[in-house]
Write a protein that holds these residues in place. Structure first.
Motif, PDB file in Angstrom:
ATOM      1  N   GLY A 175       0.858  -1.277  -0.066  1.00  0.00           N
ATOM      2  CA  GLY A 175       0.016   0.001   0.008  1.00  0.00           C
ATOM      3  C   GLY A 175       0.849   1.309  -0.020  1.00  0.00           C
ATOM      4  O   GLY A 175       1.948   1.298   0.516  1.00  0.00           O
ATOM      5  N   GLY A 176       0.333   2.262  -0.523  1.00  0.00           N
ATOM      6  CA  GLY A 176       0.784   3.640  -0.419  1.00  0.00           C
ATOM      7  C   GLY A 176       0.346   4.349   0.576  1.00  0.00           C
ATOM      8  O   GLY A 176      -0.226   3.769   1.534  1.00  0.00           O
ATOM      9  N   PRO A 177       0.657   5.758   0.912  1.00  0.00           N
ATOM     10  CA  PRO A 177       0.240   6.372   1.886  1.00  0.00           C
ATOM     11  C   PRO A 177      -1.214   6.375   2.101  1.00  0.00           C
ATOM     12  O   PRO A 177      -2.047   6.536   1.202  1.00  0.00           O
ATOM     13  CB  PRO A 177       0.701   8.066   1.584  1.00  0.00           C
ATOM     14  N   GLY A 178      -1.625   6.192   3.431  1.00  0.00           N
ATOM     15  CA  GLY A 178      -3.012   5.930   3.982  1.00  0.00           C
ATOM     16  C   GLY A 178      -3.161   4.794   4.994  1.00  0.00           C
ATOM     17  O   GLY A 178      -2.226   4.738   5.401  1.00  0.00           O
ATOM     18  N   VAL A 179      -4.219   4.207   4.796  1.00  0.00           N
ATOM     19  CA  VAL A 179      -4.622   3.031   5.676  1.00  0.00           C
ATOM     20  C   VAL A 179      -4.048   1.887   5.078  1.00  0.00           C
ATOM     21  O   VAL A 179      -3.999   1.694   4.050  1.00  0.00           O
ATOM     22  CB  VAL A 179      -6.037   3.109   6.062  1.00  0.00           C
ATOM     23  N   ILE A 180      -3.223   1.160   6.311  1.00  0.00           N
ATOM     24  CA  ILE A 180      -2.736  -0.120   5.605  1.00  0.00           C
ATOM     25  C   ILE A 180      -3.524  -1.010   6.733  1.00  0.00           C
ATOM     26  O   ILE A 180      -3.627  -0.670   8.041  1.00  0.00           O
ATOM     27  CB  ILE A 180      -1.120  -0.327   5.679  1.00  0.00           C
ATOM     28  N   PHE A 181      -3.536  -2.319   6.507  1.00  0.00           N
ATOM     29  CA  PHE A 181      -3.892  -3.530   7.346  1.00  0.00           C
ATOM     30  C   PHE A 181      -3.351  -4.823   6.826  1.00  0.00           C
ATOM     31  O   PHE A 181      -2.755  -5.065   5.855  1.00  0.00           O
ATOM     32  CB  PHE A 181      -5.551  -3.457   7.032  1.00  0.00           C
ATOM     33  N   GLN A 182      -3.491  -5.637   7.760  1.00  0.00           N
ATOM     34  CA  GLN A 182      -2.839  -7.059   7.603  1.00  0.00           C
ATOM     35  C   GLN A 182      -3.668  -8.062   8.562  1.00  0.00           C
ATOM     36  O   GLN A 182      -3.582  -7.684   9.626  1.00  0.00           O
ATOM     37  CB  GLN A 182      -1.463  -7.180   7.600  1.00  0.00           C
ATOM     38  N   ILE A 183      -4.125  -9.293   7.894  1.00  0.00           N
ATOM     39  CA  ILE A 183      -4.645 -10.233   8.990  1.00  0.00           C
ATOM     40  C   ILE A 183      -3.873 -11.433   8.573  1.00  0.00           C
ATOM     41  O   ILE A 183      -3.466 -11.871   7.236  1.00  0.00           O
ATOM     42  CB  ILE A 183      -6.122 -10.578   8.737  1.00  0.00           C
ATOM     43  N   GLY A 184      -3.329 -12.275   9.503  1.00  0.00           N
ATOM     44  CA  GLY A 184      -2.517 -13.453   9.461  1.00  0.00           C
ATOM     45  C   GLY A 184      -2.418 -14.562  10.332  1.00  0.00           C
ATOM     46  O   GLY A 184      -3.220 -14.323  11.468  1.00  0.00           O
ATOM     47  N   ALA A 185      -1.822 -15.472  10.045  1.00  0.00           N
ATOM     48  CA  ALA A 185      -1.777 -16.595  11.034  1.00  0.00           C
ATOM     49  C   ALA A 185      -0.686 -17.462  10.735  1.00  0.00           C
ATOM     50  O   ALA A 185      -0.107 -17.749   9.659  1.00  0.00           O
ATOM     51  CB  ALA A 185      -3.181 -17.640  11.193  1.00  0.00           C
ATOM     52  N   ASN A 186      -0.114 -18.205  11.758  1.00  0.00           N
ATOM     53  CA  ASN A 186       1.190 -18.940  11.554  1.00  0.00           C
ATOM     54  C   ASN A 186       1.141 -20.110  12.416  1.00  0.00           C
ATOM     55  O   ASN A 186       0.672 -19.868  13.578  1.00  0.00           O
ATOM     56  CB  ASN A 186       2.410 -18.335  11.478  1.00  0.00           C
ATOM     57  N   GLY A 187       1.966 -21.119  12.373  1.00  0.00           N
ATOM     58  CA  GLY A 187       1.950 -22.292  13.110  1.00  0.00           C
ATOM     59  C   GLY A 187       3.501 -22.823  13.063  1.00  0.00           C
ATOM     60  O   GLY A 187       4.004 -22.945  11.881  1.00  0.00           O
ATOM     61  N   ARG A 188       3.920 -23.235  14.143  1.00  0.00           N
ATOM     62  CA  ARG A 188       5.394 -23.771  14.209  1.00  0.00           C
ATOM     63  C   ARG A 188       5.422 -25.085  15.098  1.00  0.00           C
ATOM     64  O   ARG A 188       4.697 -25.014  16.029  1.00  0.00           O
ATOM     65  CB  ARG A 188       6.344 -22.880  14.591  1.00  0.00           C
ATOM     66  N   TYR A 189       6.527 -25.837  14.573  1.00  0.00           N
ATOM     67  CA  TYR A 189       6.530 -27.175  15.410  1.00  0.00           C
ATOM     68  C   TYR A 189       8.147 -27.653  15.591  1.00  0.00           C
ATOM     69  O   TYR A 189       8.760 -27.418  14.537  1.00  0.00           O
ATOM     70  CB  TYR A 189       5.760 -28.428  14.841  1.00  0.00           C
ATOM     71  N   GLY A 190       8.596 -27.803  16.886  1.00  0.00           N
ATOM     72  CA  GLY A 190       9.982 -28.185  16.871  1.00  0.00           C
ATOM     73  C   GLY A 190      10.276 -29.371  17.972  1.00  0.00           C
ATOM     74  O   GLY A 190       9.370 -29.592  18.788  1.00  0.00           O
ATOM     75  N   GLU A 191      11.161 -30.112  17.761  1.00  0.00           N
ATOM     76  CA  GLU A 191      11.424 -30.964  18.868  1.00  0.00           C
ATOM     77  C   GLU A 191      12.907 -31.330  18.946  1.00  0.00           C
ATOM     78  O   GLU A 191      13.877 -30.881  18.284  1.00  0.00           O
ATOM     79  CB  GLU A 191      10.840 -32.408  18.395  1.00  0.00           C
ATOM     80  N   ARG A 192      13.561 -31.790  20.056  1.00  0.00           N
ATOM     81  CA  ARG A 192      14.677 -32.129  20.432  1.00  0.00           C
ATOM     82  C   ARG A 192      15.010 -33.010  21.525  1.00  0.00           C
ATOM     83  O   ARG A 192      14.309 -33.051  22.544  1.00  0.00           O
ATOM     84  CB  ARG A 192      15.446 -30.863  21.106  1.00  0.00           C
ATOM     85  N   GLY A 193      15.239 -34.318  21.252  1.00  0.00           N
ATOM     86  CA  GLY A 193      15.203 -35.498  21.650  1.00  0.00           C
ATOM     87  C   GLY A 193      13.702 -35.913  22.239  1.00  0.00           C
ATOM     88  O   GLY A 193      12.870 -35.972  21.021  1.00  0.00           O
ATOM     89  N   ASP A 194      13.493 -35.825  23.562  1.00  0.00           N
ATOM     90  CA  ASP A 194      11.856 -36.400  23.949  1.00  0.00           C
ATOM     91  C   ASP A 194      11.075 -35.054  24.126  1.00  0.00           C
ATOM     92  O   ASP A 194      10.077 -35.135  24.452  1.00  0.00           O
ATOM     93  CB  ASP A 194      11.967 -37.078  25.040  1.00  0.00           C
ATOM     94  N   ASP A 195      11.698 -33.668  23.924  1.00  0.00           N
ATOM     95  CA  ASP A 195      11.034 -32.373  24.170  1.00  0.00           C
ATOM     96  C   ASP A 195      10.244 -31.835  22.965  1.00  0.00           C
ATOM     97  O   ASP A 195      10.992 -32.224  21.672  1.00  0.00           O
ATOM     98  CB  ASP A 195      11.805 -31.311  24.572  1.00  0.00           C
ATOM     99  N   GLU A 196       9.218 -31.476  22.812  1.00  0.00           N
ATOM    100  CA  GLU A 196       8.565 -31.033  21.952  1.00  0.00           C
ATOM    101  C   GLU A 196       7.932 -29.414  21.973  1.00  0.00           C
ATOM    102  O   GLU A 196       7.429 -29.461  23.186  1.00  0.00           O
ATOM    103  CB  GLU A 196       7.294 -32.003  21.474  1.00  0.00           C
TER     104      GLU A 196
END
Length: 246
Positions: free
Chosen positions: A72-93
């Motif tokens: 967008g140019g000068p004026g009103v700006i907006f954004q809607i979003g979502a994310n998800g992540r997963y990680g593990e190390r040994g027996d930890d999640e």
């Protein structure tokens, strides 16, 4: 006469607002892609049954957002979003997810650069699962709505748009649940915390997007119960994003 006057006022207001509305809707895009992240977790508790834990965990995930915050140019700006992540190390999640909505105003600095002021709201969820040698499985789940405030710098180059954003998320009325294998579980309130973040994003003419980000999240229990005595979890996350705009 009253109807005519009302129509004249409405038309005048429409003429005044139409440029702003056009700017607000300028080139909103969808952006879908992948996340790669590195997390430093520090987990502490006064409960003798739980060992303190410092872990470095790699995570992968996906994200999607829609809006004109990059285009967008000068004026009103907006954004809607979502994310998800997963990680593990040994027996930890580690599992986490976030959804947010940003709304702001973009003001010109020169022909190619703009200054942004934004506010937003969202929701965070995290689950930390580990195999503790003294008590077995330990699970800490956190969920919290948040309010958000940020400033940004936006630059439109010949072939790439660059945007830097720095701000904080303020957790509101969060809740944590700690569960010990064979012992029980407790649900307690979280302290309200400021959680700083920064992100640098790029959008090329080809539609390819990339970004770097850092975010810190602090979870501290407000009520120190039997199982959850003074339990704290701090996360420092460094990540990259790669995606396509359409």
């Amino acid at each position: 006469m009253r109807l005519r006057t009302t129509l004249i006022h409405a038309s005048a207001a429409g003429l005044i607002m139409s440029p702003m509305l056009a700017l607000a809707a300028e080139q909103p895009i969808s952006n879908l892609g992948l996340i790669g992240a590195y997390n430093e977790y520090e987990f502490n508790s006064d409960n003798d049954r739980i060992d303190g834990r410092d872990d470095d965990v790699g995570k992968v995930g996906i994200f999607y957002n829609y809006g004109n915050k990059m285009t967008g140019g000068p004026g009103v700006i907006f954004q809607i979003g979502a994310n998800g992540r997963y990680g593990e190390r040994g027996d930890d999640e580690i599992k986490d997810a976030r959804a947010d909505l940003d709304l702001g105003m973009r003001m010109p600095l020169n022909n190619n650069s703009n200054f942004d002021v934004l506010v937003g709201v969202g929701y965070d969820w995290t689950r930390f699962e580990m195999d503790d040698r003294s008590v077995g499985d330990v699970e800490l789940s956190n969920k919290s709505p948040f309010a958000k405030a940020a400033v940004g710098w936006h630059h439109r180059g010949n072939n790439v748009i660059t945007r830097l954003e720095v701000g904080t998320r303020y957790s509101i009325e969060g809740e944590a649940k700690i569960k010990l294998d064979g012992v029980g579980s407790e649900t307690v309130d979280l302290d309200e915390k400021f959680n700083p973040y920064a992100e640098l994003n790029f959008l090329w003419d080809s539609g390819f997007t990339a970004g770097l980000y850092y975010t810190q999240t602090n979870y501290e229990l407000k009520n120190r119960q039997d199982l959850a005595q003074n339990t704290e979890l701090e996360s420092n996350e460094f990540g990259i994003t790669l995606g396509m705009a359409f």
